[in-house]
Design a protein around this motif. Structure first.
Motif, PDB file in Angstrom:
ATOM      1  N   LEU A 129       0.830  -1.205   0.000  1.00 44.43           N
ATOM      2  CA  LEU A 129       0.000   0.000   0.000  1.00 44.43           C
ATOM      3  C   LEU A 129       0.868   1.260   0.000  1.00 44.43           C
ATOM      4  N   GLN A 130       2.016   1.180   0.700  1.00 45.89           N
ATOM      5  CA  GLN A 130       2.955   2.309   0.662  1.00 45.89           C
ATOM      6  C   GLN A 130       3.450   2.546  -0.766  1.00 45.89           C
ATOM      7  N   ALA A 131       3.662   1.447  -1.498  1.00 45.07           N
ATOM      8  CA  ALA A 131       4.174   1.564  -2.872  1.00 45.07           C
ATOM      9  C   ALA A 131       3.186   2.305  -3.771  1.00 45.07           C
ATOM     10  N   PHE A 132       1.908   2.287  -3.415  1.00 40.99           N
ATOM     11  CA  PHE A 132       0.906   3.030  -4.176  1.00 40.99           C
ATOM     12  C   PHE A 132       0.815   4.487  -3.735  1.00 40.99           C
ATOM     13  N   SER A 133       1.692   4.894  -2.788  1.00 41.40           N
ATOM     14  CA  SER A 133       1.760   6.276  -2.300  1.00 41.40           C
ATOM     15  C   SER A 133       0.576   6.670  -1.426  1.00 41.40           C
ATOM     16  N   PHE A 134      -0.034   5.706  -0.736  1.00 37.62           N
ATOM     17  CA  PHE A 134      -1.065   6.047   0.242  1.00 37.62           C
ATOM     18  C   PHE A 134      -0.397   6.552   1.517  1.00 37.62           C
ATOM     19  N   LYS A 135      -1.078   7.412   2.246  1.00 36.65           N
ATOM     20  CA  LYS A 135      -0.541   7.954   3.489  1.00 36.65           C
ATOM     21  C   LYS A 135      -0.605   6.906   4.588  1.00 36.65           C
ATOM     22  N   THR A 136       0.310   7.062   5.570  1.00 41.47           N
ATOM     23  CA  THR A 136       0.405   6.078   6.649  1.00 41.47           C
ATOM     24  C   THR A 136      -0.904   5.927   7.403  1.00 41.47           C
ATOM     25  N   GLU A 224       7.159   0.600 -11.539  1.00 36.90           N
ATOM     26  CA  GLU A 224       5.747   0.974 -11.451  1.00 36.90           C
ATOM     27  C   GLU A 224       4.876  -0.042 -12.182  1.00 36.90           C
ATOM     28  N   VAL A 225       5.326  -0.438 -13.385  1.00 39.59           N
ATOM     29  CA  VAL A 225       4.529  -1.371 -14.166  1.00 39.59           C
ATOM     30  C   VAL A 225       4.471  -2.730 -13.487  1.00 39.59           C
ATOM     31  N   ASN A 226       5.593  -3.143 -12.880  1.00 40.03           N
ATOM     32  CA  ASN A 226       5.638  -4.469 -12.264  1.00 40.03           C
ATOM     33  C   ASN A 226       5.028  -4.502 -10.876  1.00 40.03           C
ATOM     34  N   MET A 227       4.694  -3.332 -10.320  1.00 38.77           N
ATOM     35  CA  MET A 227       4.175  -3.295  -8.948  1.00 38.77           C
ATOM     36  C   MET A 227       2.897  -4.106  -8.833  1.00 38.77           C
ATOM     37  N   LYS A 228       2.006  -3.942  -9.813  1.00 38.97           N
ATOM     38  CA  LYS A 228       0.732  -4.677  -9.774  1.00 38.97           C
ATOM     39  C   LYS A 228       0.985  -6.183  -9.786  1.00 38.97           C
ATOM     40  N   GLU A 229       1.932  -6.619 -10.681  1.00 39.66           N
ATOM     41  CA  GLU A 229       2.221  -8.044 -10.764  1.00 39.66           C
ATOM     42  C   GLU A 229       2.796  -8.563  -9.453  1.00 39.66           C
ATOM     43  N   TRP A 230       3.649  -7.746  -8.827  1.00 44.27           N
ATOM     44  CA  TRP A 230       4.249  -8.167  -7.556  1.00 44.27           C
ATOM     45  C   TRP A 230       3.165  -8.352  -6.497  1.00 44.27           C
ATOM     46  N   ILE A 231       2.220  -7.400  -6.476  1.00 37.18           N
ATOM     47  CA  ILE A 231       1.148  -7.477  -5.473  1.00 37.18           C
ATOM     48  C   ILE A 231       0.262  -8.694  -5.743  1.00 37.18           C
ATOM     49  N   LEU A 232      -0.020  -8.939  -7.032  1.00 35.92           N
ATOM     50  CA  LEU A 232      -0.847 -10.100  -7.353  1.00 35.92           C
ATOM     51  C   LEU A 232      -0.135 -11.395  -6.979  1.00 35.92           C
ATOM     52  N   GLN A 233       1.184 -11.441  -7.205  1.00 34.87           N
ATOM     53  CA  GLN A 233       1.942 -12.626  -6.777  1.00 34.87           C
ATOM     54  C   GLN A 233       1.852 -12.808  -5.273  1.00 34.87           C
ATOM     55  N   TYR A 234       1.924 -11.688  -4.546  1.00 31.23           N
ATOM     56  CA  TYR A 234       1.807 -11.765  -3.084  1.00 31.23           C
ATOM     57  C   TYR A 234       0.445 -12.332  -2.687  1.00 31.23           C
ATOM     58  N   ALA A 235      -0.622 -11.825  -3.370  1.00 30.12           N
ATOM     59  CA  ALA A 235      -1.968 -12.291  -3.040  1.00 30.12           C
ATOM     60  C   ALA A 235      -2.127 -13.773  -3.371  1.00 30.12           C
ATOM     61  N   GLU A 236      -1.581 -14.175  -4.566  1.00 28.59           N
ATOM     62  CA  GLU A 236      -1.679 -15.583  -4.948  1.00 28.59           C
ATOM     63  C   GLU A 236      -0.913 -16.468  -3.974  1.00 28.59           C
ATOM     64  N   GLN A 237       0.287 -15.992  -3.561  1.00 22.16           N
ATOM     65  CA  GLN A 237       1.088 -16.754  -2.606  1.00 22.16           C
ATOM     66  C   GLN A 237       0.325 -16.930  -1.300  1.00 22.16           C
ATOM     67  N   GLN A 238      -0.370 -15.863  -0.886  1.00 22.95           N
ATOM     68  CA  GLN A 238      -1.145 -15.934   0.357  1.00 22.95           C
ATOM     69  C   GLN A 238      -2.257 -16.960   0.222  1.00 22.95           C
ATOM     70  N   ASN A 239      -2.947 -16.954  -0.952  1.00 22.64           N
ATOM     71  CA  ASN A 239      -4.023 -17.920  -1.154  1.00 22.64           C
ATOM     72  C   ASN A 239      -3.489 -19.340  -1.169  1.00 22.64           C
ATOM     73  N   GLU A 240      -2.321 -19.539  -1.852  1.00 18.85           N
ATOM     74  CA  GLU A 240      -1.747 -20.873  -1.916  1.00 18.85           C
ATOM     75  C   GLU A 240      -1.376 -21.376  -0.534  1.00 18.85           C
ATOM     76  N   GLU A 241      -0.826 -20.469   0.283  1.00 19.99           N
ATOM     77  CA  GLU A 241      -0.428 -20.882   1.619  1.00 19.99           C
ATOM     78  C   GLU A 241      -1.637 -21.246   2.461  1.00 19.99           C
ATOM     79  N   GLU A 242      -2.747 -20.507   2.236  1.00 24.41           N
ATOM     80  CA  GLU A 242      -3.941 -20.810   3.022  1.00 24.41           C
ATOM     81  C   GLU A 242      -4.546 -22.132   2.594  1.00 24.41           C
TER      82      GLU A 242
END
Length: 1323
Positions: A129-136, A224-242
Motif C-alpha cells: 500500500l505504501q508503494a501506491f503512495s497512500f498515506k500512513t 511501477e509497471v511491475n508493482m501490480k504483478e508483484w502485489i498479485l503474486q503476493y496475493a496468490e502466494q497468500q491464497n496458496e499458503e492458506e
C-alpha cells in the motif's frame, strides 16, 4: 487490438500489459530526450514532436495500447479510442459510494480471518500500500477495517478507494483523465532511490548525469509497471499458503522470532500502561494493581528476549526511560499508538557525544614495501582526478595538527560550484599517513559503489571497509528507527487478529454443536430411516379415508364406471400387480398404448391400501406425468371412476392433481397426479419424501431429462427408506434396462387394445377433396429456398477493381420428375404434389378436408371427434383463427377446442367431454395427445407430420435419451439446489450418464452467469432463483433482472423472441424490400429492440383495426403473423412463470404496458433494456473492428472480435454495416461459409461492468479487464464501485430469497443502479 490477429485468438492480458509497458518506456525516453535538449529538469515534449521525430522509413508495428500517466505524456492523442472510457457523474458517484457504505454498515458481514496471517505478511501488505503512495494513516485505517473482517490486499485497496476523497487518492485511482486538468499528486518513488538536485556542472558531467537519470527513470517505470504483478503474486502466494496442508500447527511450522515476539509484547505493554493510567484516574486501586503486575510480567519477558542471541538491539526499549517519561493519556480521538516510546533520550545522547569528544581514535597505517608494491592512496587520488576530472586541478592536501597527532584536510574541485572537502576523524602519528588517509576518504566519497579499495594498501583497504560497514549499519538503524511505528502497528493489529480468530473459532464450534443436535441425519443412521418413517406415519389415521372410500364404492356412478374399467386390458392383471408390489419394493409395468395402465394401476394401489389392511398405516400415492395436460386429464378421469362428484381436489375427493401454478388437492386426497417437475421441487423441500408411501413414474420410456434425474434420486431414497415403493410404468421398449438399473426388479407385461385404422395419405386427400394448389399460393414453392453470398469483382476503365457482395438465389429442385407411383392420380394432384412446399403446413388443405368429411357420403354420418396434430401453439392459434372466420364452420354443428399445456385447465377439460348428438368436436393439439392422453370419442385423426423437438448439436434419433442430447444447465441447477454434491459425480449414477464435457460446459456457463460458486457446488442467490424458473438459464437471468428493474413486460417480449424465432421474413426475390422495411423499424443499433418495435406496431394495428389492419401491417413490414402470435403467447407464459417465482410486476413495469403501443422508447428506457439484455446474453459479446472509409457511401461489413475468434454480423441484421467503436451482444453464432453473428445489439460499458464476468484492475495502466480480454479505460475507484454494486445486487436477490413476498419497488440499491444505467449516455 490492431494489427493482424491470428484465427481464434484475441489479445490477452499479457499482450496488453506488454504493450502498455512499451508505451510507457517510449514516453519516458522521449521525456528524457526533451529534458536534455531544453536543459530543463521537468520539460516534456508534445506528442506531435515525438511522432515527427520518428524515422519515416522505419516500418510501423501493429497498433498498441498507449496509456500513460498524466506526468508521462501529453494527453489524449495517445489514447486508443477502441478502448472505451468509463465515467460516472461525480455527484452520482458520491451517492453510490454512500449507498455502498450504508449497506456495509447494515449488513456487518464479517468474513473468516485467514489462519496463516503473520507479521511478515502484514508487513508485505503495508509496504504494498505504501508503494501506491497512500498515506500512513490511511493505510493503517484500511488494514484495520478490512483484515479484521477477513479481508486482503484487494479489500484494503477497495476500502481506500471508497473512503478517501479524490484529492487523497494517488495518481490513477480517481476519475481524472489526461484531457482534463489533473491535480498534481506525489508520484510513487521507490524508497531506496533518493533524488538529489546537484548544482550546475560542466557539459560532459551533465551528459553523464543525464544518462544516469534516464536509466533511473527507466528502472522506476519498470518498477511501477511491475508493482501490480508483484502485489498479485503476493496475493496468490497468500491464497496458496492458506490452501496448503494445515496439519502442523503454526508454532511448529514457523521458527521462533524473538524480535517479532518482542514487538508483540511492546504493544501489549503499551496497552497495559494505558490501562494502568486509566485506573489511576478512576482511583481503582485493584485494577491499577493488576495492570502493574501485567506490566512487570511483560517487562521481565522482554528483558529475557533482549539476551537472545538473534535479538536486534535497535528495537530495544528502555524500561527506566519509560517509567521516568510516562506518555500522556490518549483521548478517544487520538491514535492508540504512542510513538514517544521510541524517542531517544536527549540526555543520554549528549553524554555519549561528550565521551566521544574526550576520546581520540589514533591509528598506525604504516606498511612495509614488501607487503605492498602498488600506488599509495595519495598518488592514486591524484591519478584518478587527472583521468576523470581532466579540467580540474590536482587535489590539495592540508595537514592539521591535533596535539602531537595529525589529520589531513583534502580538497577536490570537481567543477566551479562543486567542491569536495573531506577530513577524517581518525588521527595518525605522522603527516604522510594523514595525507594517505585523507586521500582514501576522498576516493571513498568520489567512487562510491566501485571496488577501488582493492587497489589500495591493506591498512587503508581495511579502514575503507570499516567505513562501508559503519555506513550500512547506520542506514539499517535509521531504517529500523523509521519502521518502528509500522512494526508496532503490525504487532498490535496481529494481536487483535488472533483474538478475533479465537472468537470465530469458538463461535464456529458452538454452531457446529448446535447443528449436530438439530440435524436428524446425524442422529439417525441409514438403517434407522425406515423406523423413523414408520414411526412418523403411525400418527396418521386412515379410518376416515377408508370410510369415505367404502361410501363412494356404493354409488351408482362408481358401479357404472367399474364395468367400463373391467373391459380394459390391464384390469385382468389387477391381482398380479398388487401381489407383486407386496413382495417387491420396485416393479416395472410395461404396457402397450391403450392398456389403461395410467389410470388403473394407481387406482388398484389406492383400493388395496384402503380396503385390505395388510399392515400399512400410510397411504399417500404420487403419480408423475411428463405433461401438465396428462396430469389434469388423468386425475379427472380417476375422480370420476372413484365416484367423486366434486372433481379433483374436492371436499370428498380421494384424487387430485398438482401442476405448475395450479393445484387441486385436499385433506382427503390420497392419490396425487403431478408433473415430474412438481415432484422434483417437492424433493428440494423434503429430500426423503417422508409422507409418501408409493411413487409411480409414468411414461418413463420417454427418457426426458427430468425423469432420468428423478430416477437417480429415487434410487438413493430407496436405500434410505425401506417403506417406500416405486412403480415404473413404461411402454414395452427398454423395460429390461429399467429393471437392471433397479437391481433386476420384476417386469409385468400388459397387452394393449387396438382398433382397425384406415390410413389416407396426402395424395389421396388432394384427389378426394378436389383441392387446387394456386401458383400464387403461399404454400406453393418456387424452388428458390436458399440464397448464396458471392463476391463480384468489377474492373473499371482505369484498371481499378471494385468488389461487390451480392446474394443470388440457389435453385434446389426445379423440374424434378415425379415418382411413377403418382401416375395413377390426376394431373391436378400431381401438380400439387410437385409444387406444394413441404416446409409449410397447408392450413387451406386442412380446411378443405374438414369440409369434405361433412359432405362426403362415406364419412358425414359417422359421429365422433376430429383430432388434428400440429407442431406448436402458433399453428394451433392460426388454425383456430381460420376455423373461427370461415363461414363453413360458423354453425353449431362444430365445436373447436384448442388443446395445449399453455392454455387454462378449464379450456382443456372440454376436449375430454362428449358433445351433444349431431355436434362435431374438432380438437387441435400437439403430438402429446398421441400417448399422454386419451380422448375417447375421436374417430378422425389428421396428422400434419411436423413436430417440435429439443435438439443439441444436430438432429438425433428420438430413441436417444434427452439427457444425452440437450444442454444440462437447468439439471445442474436442480442438483445443486437439492444439495446433491457435484453434478459430475451425481450424473455419473444416471441410467445413461452424459459425457463429462457436456456437464463441464453446463457448469462453466452457470459460473459465467453467476449462478453458482466458482469452486464448490453451491448456488448463489441468483442461482437459487434460476432453479425455480423452468426456462433456459440465460433467459431466466434476463427475466429476473427485468422484474427487479421494473421492465418485465418488454424483457419478456425479448425473451420470447429468443425462445422462438424472429418474426421478420425474407420472401424469395424481395430481399432488398424486406431489408428496407426492417431498416425503417430499426432502433438503437439493436436487432432485439427492432423486433420489439415491430411487435409494438403489430399490437397497435391489432387493437385499432382488427384482423384486416393486422394483416396489412404484417405484409407491409414483412412480418410473419404466426410468429408474432407465438411470441405473444410465450411472453404471457414467461410473465406468469416470473410472477409464480415471487417477482410480481411493479408499478414501473405496468407503466411499460399502458399506452406503450403509441409511444417510442426514450434513451433512458433503451439504456435499461440493453443492460438487462446484457445480463441475459453475456458472455455472447464481441468487439467491433472499426474500419474507417474515405468514401462515406461505401458500406463495409461489420466484423467483430469474439472470445473464440473473428466473426461477421449476419447480413439480415440491422448492424450488418455498423462501423463504430464499441461492443456487440449477439444471440447466437452460426457457421456457413464463414462465422456469422445473428440478432446483435450495440452496448455501452456499464452493462458489461455490472453484469459481465470477473473484473480485474490494472491500477497503473488505468485499465479494467473483464474475463481477461474485454478492456475499458477507467480509474481504480470506478472498478471498485462496480465490484461493490455486484455485491449489492447479490444482497438484494438474497433478501428476496429469504422473504419472497418482499417488494423491490422502492429498494434504494436498485434505484441507484437504475439511475446509473440510465445516465450513462449523458456522460
Amino acid at each position: 487490438m490492431g494489427g493482424k490477429n491470428k484465427k481464434h485468438k484475441t489479445p490477452g492480458a499479457a499482450a496488453v500489459r506488454a504493450a502498455v509497458t512499451a508505451s510507457r518506456a517510449k514516453s519516458a525516453e522521449a521525456g528524457a530526450a526533451g529534458e536534455a535538449q531544453n536543459k530543463k529538469p521537468v520539460a516534456r515534449p508534445s506528442p506531435a514532436a515525438v511522432s515527427s521525430s520518428r524515422d519515416p522509413r522505419v516500418r510501423q508495428g501493429p497498433k498498441i495500447y498507449s496509456f500513460t500517466s498524466t506526468s508521462d505524456s501529453g494527453g489524449a492523442a495517445n489514447l486508443d479510442k477502441s478502448i472505451l472510457k468509463v465515467v460516472i457523474n461525480n455527484k452520482l458517484e458520491q451517492r453510490i459510494i454512500g449507498v455502498i457504505n450504508e449497506h456495509k454498515k447494515q449488513s456487518n458481514d464479517k468474513g473468516v480471518i485467514s489462519g496463516r496471517l503473520t507479521a511478515k505478511k502484514l508487513q508485505d501488505l503495508y509496504m504494498a500500500l505504501q508503494a501506491f503512495s497512500f498515506k500512513t494513516k490511511d493505510i493503517e485505517n484500511a488494514m484495520t477495517n478490512t483484515l479484521l473482517h477477513g479481508g486482503d490486499l484487494h479489500s484494503a485497496l477497495d476500502w481506500l478507494c471508497l473512503n478517501l476523497s479524490d484529492d487523497a487518492l494517488p495518481e490513477g485511482f480517481s476519475q481524472e483523465f489526461e484531457e482534463q486538468q489533473p491535480k498534481s499528486r506525489p508520484k510513487f518513488q521507490s524508497p531506496q532511490i533518493q533524488a538529489t538536485i546537484s548544482p550546475p556542472m560542466q557539459p560532459k558531467m551533465k551528459k553523464q548525469e543525464e544518462d544516469t537519470r534516464i536509466k533511473q527513470k527507466k528502472e522506476e517505470k519498470n518498477k511501477e509497471v511491475n508493482m501490480k504483478e508483484w502485489i498479485l503474486q503476493y496475493a496468490e502466494q497468500q491464497n496458496e499458503e492458506e490452501k496448503s496442508d494445515n496439519s502442523k500447527s503454526l508454532e511448529e511450522e514457523e521458527k521462533f522470532d524473538p524480535n517479532e515476539r518482542y514487538l508483540h509484547l511492546a504493544a501489549k505493554l503499551l496497552d497495559a500502561k494505558e490501562l494502568a493510567a486509566t485506573f489511576k484516574l478512576e482511583k481503582n486501586k485493584q485494577g491499577q494493581k493488576e495492570a502493574q503486575e501485567k506490566i512487570r510480567k511483560f517487562q521481565r519477558e522482554m528483558e529475557t528476549l533482549e539476551d537472545h542471541p538473534v535479538f536486534n538491539p535497535a528495537i530495544k526499549i528502555s524500561h527506566q526511560q519509560n517509567e521516568r517519561k510516562k506518555p500522556p493519556l490518549t483521548t478517544e480521538g487520538e491514535s492508540a499508538l504512542n510513538f514517544n516510546l521510541f524517542e531517544k533520550s536527549t540526555a543520554a545522547t549528549e553524554e555519549e557525544r561528550d565521551k566521544k569528544k574526550e576520546l581520540h581514535d589514533v591509528r598506525n597505517f604504516d606498511y612495509t614495501a614488501r607487503s605492498w608494491t602498488g600506488k599509495s592512496p595519495k598518488q592514486f587520488l591524484i591519478d584518478w582526478v587527472r583521468k576523470n576530472l581532466p579540467k580540474s586541478p590536482n587535489p590539495s592536501f592540508e595537514k592539521v595538527p591535533v596535539g602531537r597527532y595529525w589529520k589531513c584536510r583534502v580538497r577536490v574541485i570537481k567543477s566551479e560550484d562543486d567542491v569536495l572537502v573531506v577530513c577524517p576523524t581518525i588521527l595518525t602519528e605522522d603527516g604522510m599517513q594523514a595525507q594517505h588517509l585523507g586521500a582514501t576518504l576522498a576516493l571513498y566519497r568520489l567512487v562510491k559503489g566501485q571496488s577501488v579499495h582493492q587497489l589500495l594498501p591493506p591498512t587503508y583497504r581495511d579502514v575503507w571497509l570499516e567505513w562501508s560497514d559503519a555506513e550500512k549499519k547506520k542506514e539499517e538503524l535509521s531504517k529500523m528507527e523509521t519502521n518502528k511505528p509500522r512494526d508496532l502497528f503490525i504487532a498490535k493489529l496481529l494481536n487483535k487478529v488472533k483474538q478475533q480468530q479465537q472468537q470465530q473459532q469458538q463461535h464456529s464450534e458452538n454452531k457446529k454443536e448446535n447443528f449436530e443436535e438439530e440435524s436428524w441425519e446425524n442422529l439417525v443412521s441409514d438403517e434407522d430411516f425406515s423406523a423413523l418413517s414408520l414411526e412418523s406415519a403411525s400418527a396418521e389415521d386412515l379410518e376416515p379415508v377408508r370410510n369415505l372410500f367404502r361410501k363412494l364404492q356404493s354409488t351408482p356412478k362408481y358401479q357404472r364406471l367399474l364395468k367400463e374399467r373391467q373391459q380394459l386390458p390391464v384390469f385382468k392383471h389387477r391381482n398380479l400387480i398388487v401381489e407383486t408390489l407386496k413382495r417387491h419394493r420396485v416393479v416395472v409395468v410395461a404396457g402397450e398404448t391403450g392398456s389403461g395402465k395410467s389410470t388403473q394401476v394407481p387406482h388398484f394401489l389406492l383400493e388395496d391400501l384402503l380396503l385390505n389392511e395388510w399392515g400399512t398405516s400410510k397411504c399417500n400415492i404420487v403419480c408423475t406425468q411428463p405433461r401438465r395436460i396428462s396430469a389434469v386429464s388423468l386425475a379427472t378421469r380417476v375422480c370420476e371412476e372413484l365416484g367423486c362428484d366434486n372433481g379433483p381436489g374436492g371436499r370428498n375427493s380421494l384424487c387430485g392433481y398438482q401442476i405448475r401454478m395450479d393445484s387441486r388437492s385436499s385433506d382427503s386426497t390420497r392419490l396425487l397426479y403431478c408433473t415430474t417437475g412438481v415432484l422434483l421441487r417437492k424433493l428440494q423441500e423434503d429430500g426423503l419424501l417422508t409422507n409418501v408411501s408409493h411413487v409411480i413414474v409414468d411414461e418413463v420410456h420417454e427418457r426426458s431429462v427430468q425423469s432420468d434425474f428423478l430416477l437417480i434420486i429415487l434410487k438413493e431414497i430407496l436405500q434410505k427408506r425401506s417403506d417406500l415403493h416405486l412403480i415404473l410404468m413404461s411402454a414395452t421398449v427398454d423395460s429390461e434396462k429399467f429393471s437392471t438399473y433397479f437391481t433386476h426388479c420384476p417386469i409385468l407385461r400388459i397387452s394393449g387394445r387396438s382398433y382397425p385404422v384406415e390410413v389416407f395419405h396426402l395424395e389421396d386427400i388432394i384427389e378426394e377433396t378436389g383441392f387446387v394448389l394456386e401458383k400464387d399460393s403461399e404454400y406453393c414453392q418456387k424452388f428458390l429456398e436458399e440464397e448464396e453470398e458471392i463476391t463480384i469483382n468489377v474492373t473499371s476503365k482505369a484498371g481499378g477493381i471494385n468488389k461487390y457482395q451480392e446474394y443470388i438465389p440457389v435453385q434446389t429442385g426445379a423440374n424434378a420428375d415425379l415418382n411413377p407411383f403418382y401416375q395413377k392420380y390426376s394431373s391436378r394432384t400431381q401438380h400439387a404434389i410437385l409444387y406444394m412446399n413441404p416446409h409449410k403446413i397447408n392450413l387451406d388443405l386442412i380446411l378443405e378436408l374438414l369440409a369434405y368429411l361433412d359432405r362426403s357420403p362415406q364419412f358425414r354420418n359417422i359421429e365422433g371427434a376430429v383430432l388434428i396434430f400440429l407442431p406448436g401453439l402458433a399453428h394451433i392459434q392460426q388454425l383456430y383463427d381460420f376455423l373461427s372466420t370461415d363461414r363453413r364452420f360458423y354453425s353449431e354443428r362444430y365445436k373447436v377446442i384448442a388443446l395445449h399445456s399453455i392454455l387454462s385447465t378449464q379450456d382443456q377439460a372440454a376436449a375430454f367431454t362428449l358433445p351433444p348428438p349431431g355436434v362435431r368436436k374438432i380438437v387441435l393439439a400437439t403430438n402429446i395427445a398421441e400417448t399422454g392422453i386419451t380422448i375417447p370419442d375421436v374417430v378422425f385423426v389428421i396428422d400434419t407430420g411436423r413436430t417440435k423437438e429439443n435438439k443439441f448439436e444436430g438432429f438425433m434419433d428420438y430413441s436417444v435419451p434427452e439427457i444425452l442430447r440437450v444442454p444440462l444447465e437447468e439439471l445442474c441447477l436442480h442438483i445443486m439446489k437439492c444439495n446433491l454434491g457435484f453434478p459430475e459425480d451425481f450424473l455419473s449414477k444416471a441410467l445413461d450418464p452424459p459425457q463429462l464435457q457436456v456437464i463441464s460446459n453446463a457448469m462453466n456457463l452457470l459460473r459465467k452467469i453467476g449462478a453458482c460458486e466458482l469452486n464448490e457446488p453451491k448456488l448463489t442467490p441468483l442461482g437459487q432463483h434460476l432453479a425455480v424458473l423452468p426456462v433456459n438459464v440465460k433467459i431466466g437471468k434476463m427475466l429476473i433482472f427485468g422484474a427487479i428493474f421494473g421492465c418485465l413486460d418488454p424483457v419478456a417480449t425479448l425473451a420470447a423472441v429468443m425462445t422462438e424465432k424472429s418474426p421478420f421474413t425474407t420472401p424469395i426475390g424481395r430481399k432488398d424490400e424486406a431489408d428496407l422495411a426492417k431498416s425503417a423499424l430499426a432502433m438503437a443499433d439493436s436487432d432485439h429492440l427492432t423486433i420489439y418495435n415491430a411487435y409494438l406496431g403489430w399490437k397497435k394495428a391489432r387493437q385499432e383495426g382488427g384482423y384486416r389492419s393486422e394483416m396489412v401491417y404484417c405484409r407491409r413490414n414483412f412480418l410473419n403473423r404466426t410468429s408474432l402470435l407465438t411470441l405473444e403467447d410465450v411472453k404471457q407464459e414467461l410473465i406468469k412463470l416470473v410472477k409464480a417465482a415471487g417477482f410480481s410486476s411493479s408499478t414501473t413495469s405496468n407503466d411499460w404496458k399502458e399506452n406503450r403501443a403509441s409511444q417510442t422508447l426514450s434513451f433512458q428506457e433503451i439504456a435499461l433494456l440493453k443492460a438487462v439484455l446484457a445480463a441475459g446474453l453475456y458472455d455472447n459479446v464481441g468487439k467491433i473492428n472499426y474500419t474507417k472509409s474515405v468514401d462515406i457511401t461505401e458500406k463495409l461489413a461489420c466484423v467483430v472480435d469474439t472470445a473464440q475468434g473473428k466473426a461477421q454480423v449476419h447480413p439480415s441484421s440491422v448492424n450488418r454495416d455498423l462501423q463504430t467503436y464499441g461492443w456487440l451482444l449477439y444471440q447466437e453464432k452460426v457457421r456457413y461459409a464463414r462465422v456469422y453473428l445473428r440478432e446483435t445489439t450495440l452496448i455501452t460499458p456499464f452493462p458489461v461492468l455490472l453484469f459481465g464476468g470477473d473484473i480485474e484492475v490494472q491500477h497503473r495502466e488505468r485499465l479494467l479487464s473483464i474475463d481477461g480480454w474485454i478492456y475499458f479505460q477507467a480509474p481504480v475507484k470506478i472498478a471498485v464501485i462496480f465490484k461493490q454494486l455486484r455485491v449489492l445486487i447479490d444482497s438484494v436477490l438474497r433478501k428476496k430469497l429469504e422473504n419472497p413476498k418482499m417488494s423491490l419497488e422502492n429498494d434504494k440499491i436498485l434505484q441507484i443502479i437504475t439511475e446509473l444505467i440510465k445516465t450513462e449516455n449523458n456522460n
